[in-house]
Design a protein around this motif. Structure first.
Motif, short mmCIF file in Angstrom:
data_model
loop_
_atom_site.label_atom_id
_atom_site.label_comp_id
_atom_site.label_asym_id
_atom_site.label_seq_id
_atom_site.Cartn_x
_atom_site.Cartn_y
_atom_site.Cartn_z
N TYR A 1 -2.35 0.69 -4.43
CA TYR A 1 -2.03 -0.66 -4.01
C TYR A 1 -1.23 -1.38 -5.09
O TYR A 1 -1.37 -1.11 -6.28
CB TYR A 1 -3.31 -1.45 -3.73
CG TYR A 1 -4.22 -0.80 -2.73
CD1 TYR A 1 -5.31 -0.05 -3.14
CD2 TYR A 1 -4.00 -0.94 -1.36
CE1 TYR A 1 -6.15 0.57 -2.24
CE2 TYR A 1 -4.83 -0.33 -0.44
CZ TYR A 1 -5.90 0.42 -0.88
OH TYR A 1 -6.73 1.02 0.03
N ARG B 156 -4.07 14.70 -2.07
CA ARG B 156 -5.01 14.07 -2.99
C ARG B 156 -4.27 13.32 -4.09
O ARG B 156 -3.71 13.92 -4.99
CB ARG B 156 -5.92 15.13 -3.61
CG ARG B 156 -6.92 15.74 -2.65
CD ARG B 156 -7.73 16.81 -3.35
NE ARG B 156 -8.35 16.30 -4.57
CZ ARG B 156 -8.91 17.07 -5.49
NH1 ARG B 156 -8.90 18.38 -5.34
NH2 ARG B 156 -9.47 16.54 -6.57
N SER C 112 0.84 -1.19 0.00
CA SER C 112 0.00 0.00 0.00
C SER C 112 0.87 1.24 0.00
O SER C 112 1.97 1.24 0.56
CB SER C 112 -0.91 0.02 1.23
OG SER C 112 -1.79 -1.08 1.24
N ASP D 243 -7.37 3.80 -4.91
CA ASP D 243 -8.62 4.24 -4.31
C ASP D 243 -8.43 5.72 -3.98
O ASP D 243 -7.86 6.06 -2.94
CB ASP D 243 -8.93 3.43 -3.05
CG ASP D 243 -10.28 3.77 -2.45
OD1 ASP D 243 -10.82 4.87 -2.73
OD2 ASP D 243 -10.81 2.94 -1.69
N ASN D 244 -8.88 6.57 -4.88
CA ASN D 244 -8.64 8.00 -4.69
C ASN D 244 -9.40 8.57 -3.49
O ASN D 244 -8.99 9.57 -2.91
CB ASN D 244 -9.00 8.76 -5.96
CG ASN D 244 -7.97 8.54 -7.07
OD1 ASN D 244 -6.81 8.19 -6.81
ND2 ASN D 244 -8.39 8.73 -8.31
N ALA D 245 -10.48 7.93 -3.13
CA ALA D 245 -11.22 8.38 -1.94
C ALA D 245 -10.40 8.18 -0.67
O ALA D 245 -10.56 8.92 0.30
CB ALA D 245 -12.54 7.63 -1.84
N LYS D 246 -9.52 7.18 -0.71
CA LYS D 246 -8.66 6.90 0.44
C LYS D 246 -7.24 7.40 0.22
O LYS D 246 -6.37 7.18 1.08
CB LYS D 246 -8.63 5.39 0.71
CG LYS D 246 -9.97 4.81 1.14
CD LYS D 246 -9.84 3.32 1.45
CE LYS D 246 -11.18 2.75 1.91
NZ LYS D 246 -11.09 1.30 2.21
N ASN D 247 -7.00 8.03 -0.91
CA ASN D 247 -5.66 8.52 -1.24
C ASN D 247 -4.62 7.43 -1.11
O ASN D 247 -3.53 7.63 -0.55
CB ASN D 247 -5.28 9.72 -0.36
CG ASN D 247 -6.14 10.93 -0.63
OD1 ASN D 247 -6.48 11.22 -1.77
ND2 ASN D 247 -6.51 11.63 0.43
N THR D 248 -4.95 6.27 -1.64
CA THR D 248 -4.08 5.11 -1.48
C THR D 248 -3.95 4.37 -2.80
O THR D 248 -4.93 4.22 -3.54
CB THR D 248 -4.63 4.16 -0.40
OG1 THR D 248 -4.75 4.88 0.83
CG2 THR D 248 -3.70 2.98 -0.19
N ALA E 164 0.14 5.15 0.96
CA ALA E 164 -0.79 6.15 1.44
C ALA E 164 -0.21 7.54 1.24
O ALA E 164 0.97 7.79 1.56
CB ALA E 164 -1.08 5.92 2.92
#
Length: 122
Positions: A79, A27, A21, A72-77, A23
């Motif tokens: 993988y 943004r 991951s 997952d842009n909502a989680k700024n992550t 993080a």
């Protein structure tokens, strides 16, 4: 300014899987993201990149069919799912961010994480 923090590295047997991951503090949706790796005694190399929206990806030939990048842009992550791992995948894996299109040229990336160690035993 974006700060990137990788996690998920570790020791795994050949044929196993790991999920890395990355993080971001900011943004990630504004950036193309990439994963690079550096094995002992070798130069850092491109592994995979993904566009801002996630619609486009680019893989190094050495990992095609085994690794999958997602975001997952909502989680700024971001993988990196790594399957069928081989001893030659052993390296420090770095997450990086850039503006614009996906590139395998590490010089085009503006932000880098500190890296996470992946070790694959035979």
């Amino acid at each position: 300014q974006v700060q990137l923090v990788e996690s998920g590295g570790g020791l795994v047997q050949a044929g196993g899987s790991l999920r890395l991951s990355c993080a971001a503090s900011g943004r990630t949706s504004s950036y193309t993201m990439g994963w690079f790796r550096q094995a002992p005694g070798k130069e850092r190399e491109f592994v995979v990149g993904i566009s801002e929206s996630g619609d486009n990806t680019k893989y190094a030939d050495s990992v095609k069919g085994r690794f999958t990048i997602s975001r997952d842009n909502a989680k700024n992550t971001v993988y990196l799912q790594m399957n069928s791992l081989k001893p030659e995948d052993t390296a420090v894996y770095y997450c990086a961010a850039k503006w614009g299109i996906i590139s395998s040229d590490q010089r085009s990336y503006d932000y880098w994480g500190q890296g996470t160690q992946v070790t694959v035993s035979s």
